[in-house]
Design a protein around this motif. Structure first.
Motif, PDB file in Angstrom:
ATOM      1  N   HIS A 159       0.830  -1.259   0.060  1.00 37.89           N
ATOM      2  CA  HIS A 159       0.016   0.085   0.132  1.00 37.89           C
ATOM      3  C   HIS A 159       0.896   1.289  -0.111  1.00 37.89           C
ATOM      4  N   ASN A 160       2.107   1.276   0.708  1.00 36.51           N
ATOM      5  CA  ASN A 160       2.743   2.584   0.880  1.00 36.51           C
ATOM      6  C   ASN A 160       3.611   2.619  -0.363  1.00 36.51           C
ATOM      7  N   LEU A 161       4.027   1.598  -0.929  1.00 34.29           N
ATOM      8  CA  LEU A 161       4.679   1.581  -2.251  1.00 34.29           C
ATOM      9  C   LEU A 161       3.907   2.478  -3.486  1.00 34.29           C
ATOM     10  N   VAL A 162       2.501   1.951  -3.304  1.00 31.94           N
ATOM     11  CA  VAL A 162       1.961   2.520  -4.345  1.00 31.94           C
ATOM     12  C   VAL A 162       1.450   3.940  -3.924  1.00 31.94           C
ATOM     13  N   THR A 163       1.041   4.424  -2.715  1.00 32.12           N
ATOM     14  CA  THR A 163       0.577   5.729  -2.311  1.00 32.12           C
ATOM     15  C   THR A 163       1.862   6.653  -2.393  1.00 32.12           C
TER      16      THR A 163
END
Length: 257
Positions: free
Chosen positions: A68-72
């Motif tokens: 999730h953090n990689l995408v955001t």
């Protein structure tokens, strides 16, 4: 130009893909495990040298919060996410009767769960943006044919093909295409490890296992990361806009299916 993210980009096929997409003019986010951060930073610098923006992010594709953090972080730092390449993967060379449940789980955690998490988090971001996108995953020739001593790896790559087909059908209404690439024998560190492990099992010298497998390649040579990256460039570009749910071979003519 669209903004792309490539997982497993510290080396090998992932690095080749990231550099090719940068040459195509895309701004690029690259990610890999934190233990590979030095190599990842070299990839980032090489991308910037091509005249586009680049960010390097560390994370674990098996962990939902991390993905999730990689995408955001990609969207926050570069402005959007238009192309996601779920490239991160691991191999295992072992007879099925010797594989432990923990080893099975490790391979499927990266090659199966990791692709699932990457696909779904990327789709959520693309749906939120409302402008469609392209999701691209790493399968393999072993996703079209199960290979002895690579049984668990093969099963994980078959799963990528199924996930790609299902995702393509579910997300088409949002303007998202989903396809996968299926390399054969690639001259990367992963295949050096496969050759080493096959050699140990079959009691043959270093390089002999890869040489034997390469003998079945119609075009007469093993592939490079750049060979694979060229096809991913097509999947990431407008010429593939009417293509979705496919997992095509880039193997020099090993399998004909």
């Amino acid at each position: 130009m669209p903004i792309a993210h490539v997982t497993g980009a510290a080396q090998g096929i992932g690095k080749a893909i990231a550099l090719r997409l940068a040459k195509d003019g895309h701004d690029i986010a690259v990610s890999d495990l934190s233990i590979k951060s030095e190599d990842l930073e070299l990839t980032r610098k090489s991308i910037e040298d091509l005249g586009v923006r680049a960010v390097a992010l560390t994370g674990d594709v098996t962990d939902p919060e991390s993905v999730h953090n990689l995408v955001t972080d990609t969207a926050d730092q570069l402005g959007a996410l238009n192309i996601m390449v779920a490239n991160a993967g691991v191999a295992q060379t072992k007879a099925l009767l010797d594989v432990t449940p923990d080893e099975y789980d490790r391979v499927h955690a990266v090659n199966g769960r990791g692709v699932f998490l990457t696909y779904t988090e990327a789709a959520r971001q693309m749906i939120k943006q409302g402008t469609g996108g392209k999701i691209i995953g790493a399968s393999s020739i072993a996703g079209h044919k199960g290979f002895p001593l690579l049984g668990i790896y093969s099963s994980s790559k078959f799963g990528v093909r199924a996930l790609t087909q299902a995702a393509a059908q579910e997300w088409a209404e949002h303007g998202i295409t989903v396809n996968a690439y299926c390399p054969g024998i690639v001259d990367t560190h992963m295949w050096v490890e496969v050759d080493r492990d096959l050699g140990a099992i079959n009691n043959v010298e270093k390089g002999e296992s890869m040489k034997a497998m390469a003998a079945g390649i119609t075009l007469g040579r093993v592939s490079t990361g750049e060979d694979v990256a060229a096809y991913v460039s097509f999947l990431a570009g407008p010429d593939s806009d009417y293509m979705t749910g496919q997992s095509n071979l880039i193997d020099g003519g090993m399998l004909f299916v």
